[in-house]
Structures are given as C-alpha cells and as structure tokens.
Design an enzyme around this catalytic site. Structure first.
Site, PDB file in Angstrom:
ATOM      1  N   GLU A   1     -13.738   5.149  -1.770  1.00 15.91           N
ATOM      2  CA  GLU A   1     -12.330   5.480  -1.568  1.00 15.91           C
ATOM      3  C   GLU A   1     -11.829   6.390  -2.691  1.00 15.91           C
ATOM      4  OE1 GLU A   1     -10.471   4.211   1.091  1.00 15.91           O
ATOM      5  OE2 GLU A   1      -8.867   5.517   0.426  1.00 15.91           O
ATOM      6  N   ASP A   2     -11.166   7.473  -2.308  1.00 12.82           N
ATOM      7  CA  ASP A   2     -10.458   8.342  -3.254  1.00 12.82           C
ATOM      8  C   ASP A   2     -11.325   8.929  -4.365  1.00 12.82           C
ATOM      9  OD1 ASP A   2      -8.296   8.108  -1.659  1.00 12.82           O
ATOM     10  OD2 ASP A   2      -6.978   7.179  -3.126  1.00 12.82           O
TER      11      ASP A   2
ATOM     12  N   LYS B   1      -6.376  -1.491  -0.886  1.00 17.13           N
ATOM     13  CA  LYS B   1      -7.145  -1.270   0.353  1.00 17.13           C
ATOM     14  C   LYS B   1      -7.724  -2.587   0.864  1.00 17.13           C
ATOM     15  CE  LYS B   1      -7.153   2.910   1.632  1.00 17.13           C
ATOM     16  NZ  LYS B   1      -7.260   3.759   2.748  1.00 17.13           N
TER      17      LYS B   1
ATOM     18  N   ASN C   1      -0.289  12.819   1.789  1.00 18.97           N
ATOM     19  CA  ASN C   1       0.615  11.829   1.225  1.00 18.97           C
ATOM     20  C   ASN C   1       0.462  11.832  -0.290  1.00 18.97           C
ATOM     21  OD1 ASN C   1      -1.784  10.363   0.951  1.00 18.97           O
ATOM     22  ND2 ASN C   1      -1.453   9.274   2.885  1.00 18.97           N
TER      23      ASN C   1
ATOM     24  N   ASP D   1     -13.817   5.962   3.490  1.00 17.26           N
ATOM     25  CA  ASP D   1     -12.608   5.879   4.309  1.00 17.26           C
ATOM     26  C   ASP D   1     -11.849   7.209   4.361  1.00 17.26           C
ATOM     27  OD1 ASP D   1     -10.544   4.566   5.796  1.00 17.26           O
ATOM     28  OD2 ASP D   1      -9.366   4.683   3.964  1.00 17.26           O
ATOM     29  N   ASP D   2     -11.846   7.961   3.258  1.00 17.14           N
ATOM     30  CA  ASP D   2     -11.119   9.248   3.279  1.00 17.14           C
ATOM     31  C   ASP D   2     -11.774  10.206   4.266  1.00 17.14           C
ATOM     32  OD1 ASP D   2      -9.375   8.591   1.035  1.00 17.14           O
ATOM     33  OD2 ASP D   2     -11.255   8.581  -0.071  1.00 17.14           O
TER      34      ASP D   2
ATOM     35  N   TYR E   1       0.844  -1.194   0.000  1.00 14.76           N
ATOM     36  CA  TYR E   1       0.000   0.000   0.000  1.00 14.76           C
ATOM     37  C   TYR E   1       0.883   1.249   0.000  1.00 14.76           C
ATOM     38  CZ  TYR E   1      -4.188   2.569  -0.028  1.00 14.76           C
ATOM     39  OH  TYR E   1      -5.153   3.439  -0.440  1.00 14.76           O
TER      40      TYR E   1
ATOM     41  N   ARG F   1      -9.710  11.344  -7.103  1.00 15.19           N
ATOM     42  CA  ARG F   1      -8.649  12.007  -6.321  1.00 15.19           C
ATOM     43  C   ARG F   1      -7.866  10.899  -5.633  1.00 15.19           C
ATOM     44  NH1 ARG F   1      -7.169  11.150  -2.006  1.00 15.19           N
ATOM     45  NH2 ARG F   1      -8.811  11.833  -0.622  1.00 15.19           N
TER      46      ARG F   1
HETATM   47  P1  NAI Z   1      -9.165  17.361  -1.229  1.00 14.66           P
HETATM   48  O1  NAI Z   1      -8.627  17.612  -2.593  1.00 14.66           O
HETATM   49  O2  NAI Z   1     -10.587  17.007  -1.038  1.00 14.66           O
HETATM   50  O3  NAI Z   1      -8.890  18.678  -0.329  1.00 14.66           O
HETATM   51  C1  NAI Z   1      -7.700  19.412  -0.332  1.00 14.66           C
HETATM   52  C2  NAI Z   1      -7.926  20.706   0.459  1.00 14.66           C
HETATM   53  O4  NAI Z   1      -6.678  21.382   0.600  1.00 14.66           O
HETATM   54  C3  NAI Z   1      -8.875  21.678  -0.199  1.00 14.66           C
HETATM   55  O5  NAI Z   1      -9.685  22.270   0.788  1.00 14.66           O
HETATM   56  C4  NAI Z   1      -7.942  22.733  -0.806  1.00 14.66           C
HETATM   57  O6  NAI Z   1      -8.545  24.017  -0.896  1.00 14.66           O
HETATM   58  C5  NAI Z   1      -6.833  22.738   0.212  1.00 14.66           C
HETATM   59  N1  NAI Z   1      -5.560  23.221  -0.340  1.00 14.66           N
HETATM   60  C6  NAI Z   1      -4.973  22.882  -1.502  1.00 14.66           C
HETATM   61  N2  NAI Z   1      -3.813  23.556  -1.650  1.00 14.66           N
HETATM   62  C7  NAI Z   1      -3.672  24.322  -0.547  1.00 14.66           C
HETATM   63  C8  NAI Z   1      -2.696  25.248  -0.121  1.00 14.66           C
HETATM   64  N3  NAI Z   1      -1.615  25.503  -0.851  1.00 14.66           N
HETATM   65  N4  NAI Z   1      -2.880  25.871   1.054  1.00 14.66           N
HETATM   66  C9  NAI Z   1      -3.976  25.607   1.806  1.00 14.66           C
HETATM   67  N5  NAI Z   1      -4.923  24.738   1.467  1.00 14.66           N
HETATM   68  C10 NAI Z   1      -4.777  24.109   0.290  1.00 14.66           C
HETATM   69  O7  NAI Z   1      -8.234  16.257  -0.587  1.00 14.66           O
HETATM   70  P2  NAI Z   1      -8.559  15.346   0.680  1.00 14.66           P
HETATM   71  O8  NAI Z   1      -9.334  14.155   0.296  1.00 14.66           O
HETATM   72  O9  NAI Z   1      -9.119  16.186   1.757  1.00 14.66           O
HETATM   73  O10 NAI Z   1      -7.093  14.844   1.054  1.00 14.66           O
HETATM   74  C11 NAI Z   1      -6.148  15.767   1.534  1.00 14.66           C
HETATM   75  C12 NAI Z   1      -4.841  15.052   1.814  1.00 14.66           C
HETATM   76  O11 NAI Z   1      -5.023  14.202   2.915  1.00 14.66           O
HETATM   77  C13 NAI Z   1      -4.307  14.212   0.657  1.00 14.66           C
HETATM   78  O12 NAI Z   1      -2.925  14.462   0.468  1.00 14.66           O
HETATM   79  C14 NAI Z   1      -4.475  12.821   1.125  1.00 14.66           C
HETATM   80  O13 NAI Z   1      -3.424  12.007   0.619  1.00 14.66           O
HETATM   81  C15 NAI Z   1      -4.377  12.990   2.615  1.00 14.66           C
HETATM   82  N6  NAI Z   1      -5.024  11.898   3.275  1.00 14.66           N
HETATM   83  C16 NAI Z   1      -4.311  11.278   4.251  1.00 14.66           C
HETATM   84  C17 NAI Z   1      -4.787  10.167   4.831  1.00 14.66           C
HETATM   85  C18 NAI Z   1      -4.008   9.527   5.920  1.00 14.66           C
HETATM   86  O14 NAI Z   1      -4.326   8.439   6.313  1.00 14.66           O
HETATM   87  N7  NAI Z   1      -3.012  10.169   6.431  1.00 14.66           N
HETATM   88  C19 NAI Z   1      -6.069   9.575   4.374  1.00 14.66           C
HETATM   89  C20 NAI Z   1      -6.790  10.358   3.406  1.00 14.66           C
HETATM   90  C21 NAI Z   1      -6.258  11.476   2.875  1.00 14.66           C
END
Ligand code: NAI
Length: 561
Positions: A236-237, A165, A399, A259-260, A94, A147
């Site tokens: 997912e995603d 997953k 990530n 899950d997200d 993963y 995404r």
């Molecule tokens: P998304 O695309 O739905 O949301 C991204 C958000 O970040 C939006 O609100 C956008 O306006 C904001 N953003 C983008 N560029 C920015 C900047 N330069 N400054 C401030 N805000 C900014 O994405 P989602 O689903 O919310 O995922 C976000 C991140 O969280 C991804 O990188 C994902 O890989 C990570 N994630 C981590 C997980 C974990 O287990 N650690 C699980 C799921 C997601």
C-alpha cells in the site's frame, strides 16, 4: 473466548476487554471485581456513551484520535461504533481524515500499533517478525511511506495507512481483526520537513538505492512466508514505479497484491461498468483517456484491458482504446522517458502537452484523473468532453479532497448536467436546475476488504487480476437500479458489509474455480463467507490456565432499621 489473563492485565488487552460489560461471574472468575464499575452494561449502552463523547470532539482529527484510542482499549466497542454507521465513520477512520492524521503522525502518536521494521534490521527480519504476539497472521498491509495518498513521501508518518486500511478489512467485510498486522518498512525518507522534525518517528536518513530497498523487501517477503505461512501481503502507498515493480516481482510466487494498483483499478472498473450500463453500452464501446500514468493509472489500464479481453477483444484491441497523459504530456511512441509498463499505452500520435487538444483529437468517452493534482479537469476540459459526448464520463479520482481533478459541482455545471461523475473521495449530493445528482466515491474500500475476506475464508494461495475483475462486477451489480438515473455509480456505503459479503462470495467462488483455495469447497458460497464474518459483540470470557482467582462473596445489603 478463553483467556489466561487476569486482573489489570486482562483489562489492558483490547481484544478481551469489555470495560463496563463484564458479567458478575466474569468479574469473579477473571479477578477484576473492584477494577471496573459495579455495573454490567450492554454494547448498545456503551455505544451511546461513545457517541456522546464523540459529540464533544470538534474536528474530524479529534474524532480520529478518540476512536484510535478506543481501539487501543476496547476492540469490540471500536468496531461496534464504526460498523454502526459506516457512511459516517469510514471518512473518520480512513479517507479523508487519515491524510491529516498521517501528516501529523509523529505529533498525535499515542501508542504503538502494528510493527515498525527498519532497513537497519537487514539479516534479522525473521527474528523481528517473531516478536509479533499473534502467530496466525493472515494479512500484512505494508508501506514504506513512499507515496501516501496524494501527499507524497511521508516516510514513517505513512504508518497510519496500514493501520487504517486493515481496520477496513474488519469494518467493511468482517475479517476478524486478530489476523491483521499493519507494517511499516522504514527505508528512510526524502521529506526534508520530517528529516528536521524532532517528533518524526522514522529513521533520519534519505532513501536508499532501489537495489538496496528491493533486497530489504525481498528479505521481508521471504521471512513472512516462514513466520506467517498463511499470510497474504497487501502492498500500500509505495511510489508508483516501486508499486508496479514489486507487484511483478512477487505476484506469481507469493500471495501478494497491491491495492493502489489492483484495488483502485477494481473500483474504478466498477464505476466504468455502471457508467456504461447507464448509457446502455458495453465497456468495449468506450474510449478512455487517463490524466496520470502512475501506479493507480497503470493498474487500472491493465485491469480494464483484461476486462475488455473478457468481453471478447484481443489485448492489442483493448490497449488501443486506452490513452494516457502524464506530467510530460500524451504518452505516444516518440516519448523517450517512458518506463516499460507505460509503453503499451503509448500509441502513434503527434506529441502534445495540451490535455484539451488531446481530448479533441482522441475523442475519449471517459476521462480518468489519477494525477494527484487538484483542479486539472478545468472548465475547458469538461466542455470539450461535453461537446464530443452525450454523457461524458468524468472520474476525478485523486485524493485527498483538494486533489480531486474537479469537483462534482464543476463537472455537472460545466457539462450542463450531462456528466456521469465519480471522485476518489465522498462529495455531498449536488442540486442543479431542480435535479439532484449523487456523486459516487470510487473508493477501494468496496473492493479490497471483500477480496481480503474471500482470500481469508478460502485461504487462497494467490491473488489474481481476475479476482479484482469479478469483485468489480459484483459491486457494480449491487448499485440500486433506482439510483442509476441520479448518476450513482457505486452501492450505498450505509450497506457496505452486506455488499462486501456478497462480493466476497463471488470472489471466493472464483478462487475455488481457479484451484487456488486451500480449504474444502463449500456448497453455498454466501453462507460460507457469512460463517467467517466477525461480529462486534462481546463473547463470554472464560478463565483458563494461570492462577485461580478467589471468589469475592457479595454481602447481603443490611436491612434498614
Ligand atoms: P503516482 O505518483 O504513481 O502517479 C501520478 C501520475 O500523475 C504520474 O504519471 C505523473 O506524471 C502524473 N502527473 C502528475 N502531475 C500531473 C499533471 N499536472 N498533469 C498530468 N499528469 C500529472 O500516483 P498514483 O499512485 O498513480 O496515484 C495517483 C492518484 O490516485 C493519487 O492522488 C491517489 O490518491 C489516487 N488514488 C485514488 C484511489 C481511489 O480509491 N480513488 C486509490 C489509489 C490512488
């Protein structure tokens, strides 16, 4: 295990193939004498061969391809390998390797796995689902590739995500693999690179309107109820807005979760609970500022508020402790670009696009990076947090690795060792001024497989936020207390199966207490879960039905003269 398959057909079925481990009696009964080497090896001997072969693979992606190929041929040996050393293999099957595997999905593709359902099949979705050979499917993990991780719209190349997953359901929590179905819903892609790549494996069309997409997803979700009535759908995603909207659309009607939104929220909540424990505080003593207000951010904010309400706050009080900042600046009441689900976190505050200024004015105790953008927790950000807080909590969750808002080394160095840090990916320990820090990984794989196991064993009819909060608390309770002072926020991955079994037991109890179980209530929840856990061991294979195979007598070795 009984099978009607014989000969080569049996060896080509990864769920029954034992490769070099069939006994002589099985070889005779199953018609495979001469089709495999004339030895009977143990699983451990086979594992040592796998490890040796893996040792010749020079990159993580090559190891990923090798392991997926193993899964295509011998499911038991694949899970035996991954479960033998989860801390080593989870990052291969993963995150983070899966990110590269998805980017190159059409290029490294070997064999079909799971289902591929395109929007052109509208009106026929039920018929397509019936092509899946297993009739009792309990989990479908589904993406539209909208995404993928922090990598954006990967279309059909995102199909690697549901595959990975679902492997974790088994590897981390012991859900038997035969009940799991990875699914890619192809509604096109807006990724120009893929649209022009001859090896891309999806429809060469840009994405449809939201209305068209949702009507396709509606047909899919309803068809699943008919074809696989005990199935839970794991989204997912998807893009942030679709993730939140689709969850709202189905969560009260069907057994679904995202899950997200919920899994990420659960595991981050675990980190917040443990961080508060390290500081000798409660969640409700803290103030939170998010960088990113997408599906992960909103899901977390909502779950956090539910947990704060469980601690005795009103919902309004809970929401007033959560601030958010996105690509257009701080979410505040004069913003006109916010979507419905972001508005509860838009408080009265002067507009600002300066994150450091927002920190100085709001004075959060915890910052949470879910922005998808690496390096956004700059030195100034961490220094501002350290000026305000004795122990600033820094969760840099985006990530893959290069998208983390800051590295642990940066957080510990810039805060002079005061930060309590976790990332979305696993970073190695950091040595600073004679101290060793253990950066935790807020990886949902501590949560969703355990939720899956509880839903599977209890045959839950719904997945609720309370189940994720209970899972978060159960995981937090299992962080070794002697490692808290090194900043560890999560249990060790080496013991993940045990952690998840205990977590699943607590979630299963809640499923029963909430009246959502569809089997009889057990007396002891931990042993109830243990009864359902898959073990990567070959069962005896018994021939049933089909043609009887003529025994091939073994000649006695000739006596030497
Ligand atoms: P998304 O695309 O739905 O949301 C991204 C958000 O970040 C939006 O609100 C956008 O306006 C904001 N953003 C983008 N560029 C920015 C900047 N330069 N400054 C401030 N805000 C900014 O994405 P989602 O689903 O919310 O995922 C976000 C991140 O969280 C991804 O990188 C994902 O890989 C990570 N994630 C981590 C997980 C974990 O287990 N650690 C699980 C799921 C997601």
């Amino acid at each position: 295990m009984a099978t009607s398959k014989r000969g080569i057909e049996l060896l080509q079925d990864p769920s029954v193939n034992k490769s070099t481990a069939f006994t002589e009696a099985e070889k005779q009964a199953l018609g495979i004498v001469g089709l495999v080497p004339d030895v009977t090896e143990t699983e451990d001997l086979q594992l040592s061969r796998v490890m040796m072969q893996l040792g010749h693979k020079n990159t993580d992606l090559e190891q990923y391809i090798y392991l997926l190929n193993l899964l295509d041929h011998n499911e038991t040996l694949f899970y035996r390998t991954v479960m033998s050393d989860p801390a080593r293999f989870l990052p291969i099957v993963y995150d983070p390797t899966i990110g590269e595997a998805c980017l190159k999905f059409g290029h490294i593709y070997r064999q079909a796995r799971g289902m591929y359902l395109s929007i052109t099949r509208r009106g026929k979705v039920k018929e397509v689902l019936k092509n899946w050979p297993q009739k009792d499917v309990r989990f479908i993990c589904v993406t539209d590739g909208g995404r993928i991780l922090g990598l954006g719209d990967l279309g059909a190349s995102g199909a690697g995500i549901p595959i990975g997953k679902l492997e974790l359901y088994t590897a981390c929590a012991g859900v038997p693999p035969k009940y799991l179905l990875p699914m890619y819903l192809d509604a096109g892609t807006n990724n120009e690179q893929y649209l022009h790549d001859p090896l891309y494996l999806g429809m060469r069309k840009t994405r449809p309107s939201t209305e068209e997409l949702y009507s396709f997803v509606d047909e899919f979700v309803e068809a699943v109820q008919d074809v696989f009535p005990k199935c839970c759908i794991h989204f997912e995603d998807w893009t942030g807005v679709d993730a939140v909207h689709l969850l709202e659309r189905y969560r009260d009607k069907y057994c679904v979760y995202n899950d997200d939104v919920q899994g990420t929220a659960g595991i981050v909540l675990t980190g917040m609970i443990t961080a508060a424990k390290i500081k000798g505080k409660k969640l409700s003593d803290e103030k939170y500022l998010f960088l990113g207000a997408g599906s992960a951010g909103i899901g977390l904010a909502n779950l956090l508020c539910s947990a704060l309400v469980q601690e005795g706050l009103t919902l309004e009080q809970a929401q007033s402790r959560v601030y958010m900042f996105d690509i257009n600046g701080l979410l505040e009441t004069t913003r006109t670009d916010l979507v419905d689900f972001q508005k509860p976190y838009a408080h009265r505050h002067a507009p600002t696009c300066d994150f450091v200024a927002a920190i100085e004015s709001i004075k959060p105790t915890t910052i949470i990076g879910v922005s998808t953008v690496g390096g956004t927790f700059t030195q100034k950000v961490i220094e501002a947090m350290s000026r305000i807080n004795e122990r600033p909590v820094v969760l840099a969750l985006s990530n893959p690795t290069e998208h983390a808002e800051c590295t642990p080394e940066q957080a510990y160095t810039w805060s002079k060792g005061k930060a309590i840090y976790a990332a979305g990916v696993q970073f190695p320990p950091v040595h600073l001024n004679g101290q060793t820090f253990l950066p935790g990984q807020a990886n949902n794989f501590y949560i969703f497989p355990a939720i899956g196991m509880a839903v599977f064993a209890a045959q839950a009819s719904r997945v609720t936020d309370e189940m994720f909060i209970e899972a978060a608390r159960a995981v937090a309770d299992q962080v070794p207390s002697d490692l808290l002072n090194q900043g560890l926020l999560y249990p060790l991955q080496s013991n993940i199966l045990e952690t998840e079994i205990r977590t699943a037991a607590r979630v299963a109890k809640l499923v029963f207490d909430s009246g959502l179980a569809r089997v009889s209530r057990p007396a002891d929840f931990e042993s109830f879960i243990r009864q359902h856990v898959y073990k990567p061991e070959y069962p005896a294979v018994e021939a049933v039905g089909a043609t009887k195979v003529e025994a091939i007598r073994t000649a006695k070795p000739a006596k030497s003269a």
